[in-house]
Design an enzyme around this catalytic site. Structure first.
Site, PDB file in Angstrom:
ATOM      1  N   HIS A 100       0.617  -1.348  -0.053  1.00  0.00           N
ATOM      2  CA  HIS A 100       0.110  -0.055   0.258  1.00  0.00           C
ATOM      3  C   HIS A 100       1.176   1.024   0.035  1.00  0.00           C
ATOM      4  CE1 HIS A 100      -3.968   1.604  -0.417  1.00  0.00           C
ATOM      5  NE2 HIS A 100      -3.377   2.442   0.048  1.00  0.00           N
TER       6      HIS A 100
ATOM      7  N   TYR B  93       1.153   4.623  -2.890  1.00  0.00           N
ATOM      8  CA  TYR B  93       1.530   6.179  -2.731  1.00  0.00           C
ATOM      9  C   TYR B  93       2.573   6.358  -2.798  1.00  0.00           C
ATOM     10  CZ  TYR B  93      -2.923   5.966   0.310  1.00  0.00           C
ATOM     11  OH  TYR B  93      -4.640   5.858   0.454  1.00  0.00           O
TER      12      TYR B  93
ATOM     13  N   HIS C  51     -10.103  -0.588 -11.208  1.00  0.00           N
ATOM     14  CA  HIS C  51      -9.717   0.702 -10.435  1.00  0.00           C
ATOM     15  C   HIS C  51      -8.443   0.775 -10.165  1.00  0.00           C
ATOM     16  CE1 HIS C  51      -8.763   2.302  -6.281  1.00  0.00           C
ATOM     17  NE2 HIS C  51      -7.661   1.396  -6.528  1.00  0.00           N
ATOM     18  N   PHE C  52      -7.226   0.207 -10.251  1.00  0.00           N
ATOM     19  CA  PHE C  52      -5.867   0.245 -10.487  1.00  0.00           C
ATOM     20  C   PHE C  52      -5.597   0.913 -11.781  1.00  0.00           C
ATOM     21  CE2 PHE C  52      -4.698  -4.103  -9.693  1.00  0.00           C
ATOM     22  CZ  PHE C  52      -3.414  -3.461 -11.499  1.00  0.00           C
ATOM     23  N   HIS C  53      -5.890   0.462 -12.674  1.00  0.00           N
ATOM     24  CA  HIS C  53      -5.503   1.567 -14.078  1.00  0.00           C
ATOM     25  C   HIS C  53      -5.902   2.735 -14.396  1.00  0.00           C
ATOM     26  CE1 HIS C  53      -4.270  -2.510 -15.196  1.00  0.00           C
ATOM     27  NE2 HIS C  53      -4.301  -1.399 -16.437  1.00  0.00           N
TER      28      HIS C  53
ATOM     29  N   ARG D  29     -10.047 -11.276 -12.140  1.00  0.00           N
ATOM     30  CA  ARG D  29      -9.080 -10.604 -12.858  1.00  0.00           C
ATOM     31  C   ARG D  29      -7.496 -12.155 -12.788  1.00  0.00           C
ATOM     32  NH1 ARG D  29      -5.718  -8.208  -7.535  1.00  0.00           N
ATOM     33  NH2 ARG D  29      -4.449  -7.082  -9.213  1.00  0.00           N
ATOM     34  N   ARG D  30      -6.538 -11.031 -12.747  1.00  0.00           N
ATOM     35  CA  ARG D  30      -6.207 -11.650 -13.998  1.00  0.00           C
ATOM     36  C   ARG D  30      -5.980 -13.732 -14.783  1.00  0.00           C
ATOM     37  NH1 ARG D  30      -1.917 -11.154  -8.420  1.00  0.00           N
ATOM     38  NH2 ARG D  30      -1.125 -10.028  -9.102  1.00  0.00           N
TER      39      ARG D  30
END
Lengths: 572, 154
Positions: free
Chosen positions: A241, A245, A392-394, A455-456
């Site tokens: 995590h 950031y 989300h993380f794209h 996913r994946r």
């Protein structure tokens, strides 16, 4: 330290606004160009994966394979490891050197250490790529044991992390000598943010360093016979995590400190920006169990504590929305925007540097809200490990971060090359195709995830009936997004190569650097021992019980290693 | 430190939004009873055949069942179970080798399967049909073929 031996006040080093010093050009240039070369490898694999996951595409082009790769998961490992770990790291380090030297008007503490760090990360990249391309490390960028890769994969990652520690040391020492020369002055906001970023990184990487050095590498070398999946996941996410950031804060540096200059505006509040960066640093670690909500080995109490802190860590990003939003409102009003809303569309949308950052923010709004949704303990049950998560993380890594970094490239690469950006229209086309492509891709992945698509997973090789009928149209629309992103990526590299090889005009964009901080910023915000102390206490509260649960050397640590190529083949 | 009035209002808005999300979260647990996986027990992954019950469905009567599953590259045991509509099934699952996942289409069962740990979830099957149990964590080269089925009969 150094200050004892050198004159009290180092004369300010003057940097040209439309060019780079030779030393800067080499150091920053090496990092940024390596980052762009790495991204070249990683970025084009993204759309290919979206195609493999699209039932329509695979029905049309039966048996289509990702070019140059043996199989889907090898390409997926390259896409993740290169884009998430190496492109970001090289870019962030080069950008941080540039910003720190120019903002503080002084050279780095030790250029030789900077080059040693570069060599370490570069060799790390080479080793990791070797391991993956030799088909010995298809373990994805999360490399969860007991899947075990070739030792060169882990040695490469260790070299990368050690290199970044040297980078952090260099930045901290440069700041320390500036600090002793400037008593009572707040450090420029950009440097403040980068200091929080590298302090957070040094704490977070302790988790992954411990995981690799004490668990994965010894097992890969055959020195250790058994491992524990839950303990390894806890150590990985202790790092995982803060890692997100680490990608985000440099983009915030651009939004907070550079975009005001690029839009002829002014930041609403410099001190509250500092508070936001401190909060990101402090709350980056005691939240990370939200990546393990469905894990069997972590108690409900720990999951609840990390949920609570996750809601807290949303605050600095919501503060950023206000601070940067107010700055953009000022910019829009200067350009003729009136009334409550029309400043929104009176922005400098014809400037690729500005457009890239505003589009990155638009996408990040989706990223932020999808993040709060999936981090809500009970909603996570519906979403964990579905394609919602990469959706989300794209919106965060591949948008807030990568698109902002592309915008930075559009002014930084000209300074490195000492020529103007090759073509601003192509750059604008790149930015807007990225926005549209990523919206389609992110939405498609999110909707398919709600419909149960994992996913994946290489759907092209799945048995009939594997996917729910509700998921199929969204996987197809995600692939259309992927095709648009493929076009956008080509446009980006056309401009990169054009700027390096064919541009003849002089540099047009000034380096957007501030050499002073807001004098109203309270100096207590730079009392690092206090903030790191609070961070440490929160880590003990949030992680102490987790580590106590997962490190059970009597009943745990009993699982054997396996190769990703399949059971029962075991690594010797 | 001076904080502008508008920014103070914004802080109140942030607190209200996050407070509402937090309240919804509490309600989902306390009122609607959504369950999150919690520790059941550890198990030695090399002793699954003796330490873990025989995989399969067990009828506890009154439409309540337990279903034990094992996961290994790249299949679940059992491959298929049949339950009547309205059945409340407690799943107890573990992995024999690497990290796997256990995700039931259309139901609130979403578990990580880690060697050395037993994962547990409870759900009710109210709609007849066939539902996939998908391994949703990458587990090696043929991960995309790892699927089992639950058939809910009338």
């Amino acid at each position: 330290m150094q200050a004892a031996h050198s004159p009290r006040r180092l004369p300010a080093l003057t940097f040209p606004s439309f060019a780079m010093l030779a030393s800067e050009q080499w150091l920053v240039g090496s990092h940024i160009l390596t980052a762009l070369a790495a991204l070249f490898l990683g970025i084009f694999l993204g759309p290919f994966q979206a195609f493999r996951r699209s039932p329509f595409f695979m029905e049309t082009f039966t048996d289509w394979q990702i070019p140059f790769f043996s199989y889907y998961y090898q390409a997926l490992t390259v896409h993740g490891v290169i884009n998430a770990l190496f492109f970001t790291t090289f870019f962030i380090v080069g950008f941080s050197y540039f910003v720190t030297q120019r903002s503080l008007e002084r050279p780095l503490w030790q250029p030789s250490v900077a080059w040693a760090a570069f060599a370490s990360i570069f060799i790390g990249l080479g080793l990791v790529l070797y391991a993956i391309m030799a088909q010995r490390a298809s373990v994805l960028y999360t490399f969860y044991p007991p899947l075990i890769a070739h030792p060169t994969f882990y040695i490469g990652l260790v070299l990368m992390v050690v290199g970044t520690w040297l980078v952090a040391l260099n930045l901290f020492m440069t700041y320390a000598s500036w600090r002793s020369d400037h008593p009572g002055e707040p450090v420029p906001l950009a440097v403040f943010a980068l200091l929080t970023n590298f302090a957070m990184w040094c704490v977070g990487t302790l988790g992954v360093a411990a995981e690799i050095l004490f668990m994965l590498l010894p097992m890969s070398l055959g020195w250790v016979k058994t491992t524990d999946s839950q303990a390894a996941r806890a150590l990985f996410w202790f790092f995982g995590h803060p890692l997100v950031y680490f990608w985000l804060i440099p983009a915030y540096v651009s939004w907070y400190t550079m975009l005001p200059k690029q839009t002829n505006s002014k930041l609403f509040s410099d001190p509250l920006g500092r508070v936001a960066f401190l909060m990101l640093m402090i709350f980056s670690t005691p939240v990370a169990v939200h990546h393990m909500f469905t894990d069997p080995g972590i108690s409900m109490v720990s999951k609840a504590i990390h949920t609570f802190f996750t809601f807290i860590v949303a605050i600095p990003s919501l503060m950023t929305a206000f601070n940067v939003g107010a700055m953009l409102e000022r910019a829009g009003r200067k350009r003729g925007g009136t009334g409550p809303l029309s400043w929104l569309w009176h922005q400098d949308f014809g400037n690729p540097v500005v457009a890239a950052q505003i589009c990155a923010m638009i996408l990040f709004i989706m990223g932020g809200f999808s993040g709060i949704i999936q981090a809500s303990l009970t909603l996570n049950i519906a979403l964990h490990n579905t394609s919602w998560i990469p959706g989300h993380f794209h919106m965060t890594l591949a948008s807030a971060t990568a698109l902002t970094f592309m915008g930075i490239t559009y002014w930084l690469l000209p300074l490195i090359r000492n020529r103007a950006l090759w073509n601003r229209k192509v750059a604008l086309g790149q930015v807007y195709t990225w926005l549209v492509g990523m919206l389609l891709f992110g939405h498609g992945m999110g909707a398919a995830g709600i419909a149960g698509a994992p996913r994946r997973t290489d759907f092209a090789g799945s048995p009939a009936g594997y996917l729910s009928v509700e998921a199929i149209p969204w996987l197809n629309s995600a692939a259309i997004g992927g095709a648009i992103l493929l076009l956008s990526s080509i446009l980006f590299y056309v401009n990169v190569i054009g700027t390096l090889a064919f541009s003849t005009k002089p540099v047009e964009d000034e380096a957007p650097i501030s050499t002073t901080g807001d004098p109203h910023a309270p100096l207590i915000l730079e009392r690092w021992s206090l903030w790191l102390g609070i961070m440490f206490v929160l880590i003990v509260i949030a992680w102490g019980p987790v580590f106590a649960q997962v490190f059970d050397f009597t009943n745990g640590f009993k699982s054997l290693p396996f190769s990703p190529m399949g059971s029962p083949m075991q690594i010797k | 430190m001076h904080i502008h009035k508008l920014e103070q209002y914004w802080f109140i808005a942030i607190a209200a939004v996050l407070g509402a999300f937090g309240a919804a979260l509490f309600a989902s647990i306390l009122v609607f009873g959504v369950q999150v996986p919690t520790p059941v027990s550890r198990i030695d992954p090399q002793q699954i055949s003796t330490a873990f019950p025989e995989p399969g469905l067990r009828d506890l009567g009154n439409k309540r069942y337990t279903a034990h599953f094992t996961a290994q590259t790249w299949f679940f045991t059992p491959k298929e179970i049949k339950v009547p509509r309205g059945a409340e099934v407690t799943f107890l699952v573990t992995s024999k080798d690497v990290t796997h996942g256990f995700f039931i289409e259309g139901h609130d069962v979403n578990l990580m399967l880690l060697p050395g740990q037993i994962s547990q979830a409870v759900t009710q099957f109210n709609r007849p049909g066939t539902y996939n149990i998908i391994c949703h964590e990458y587990c090696g080269a043929a991960h995309q073929t790892m699927v089992a089925k639950i058939i809910v009969t009338e």
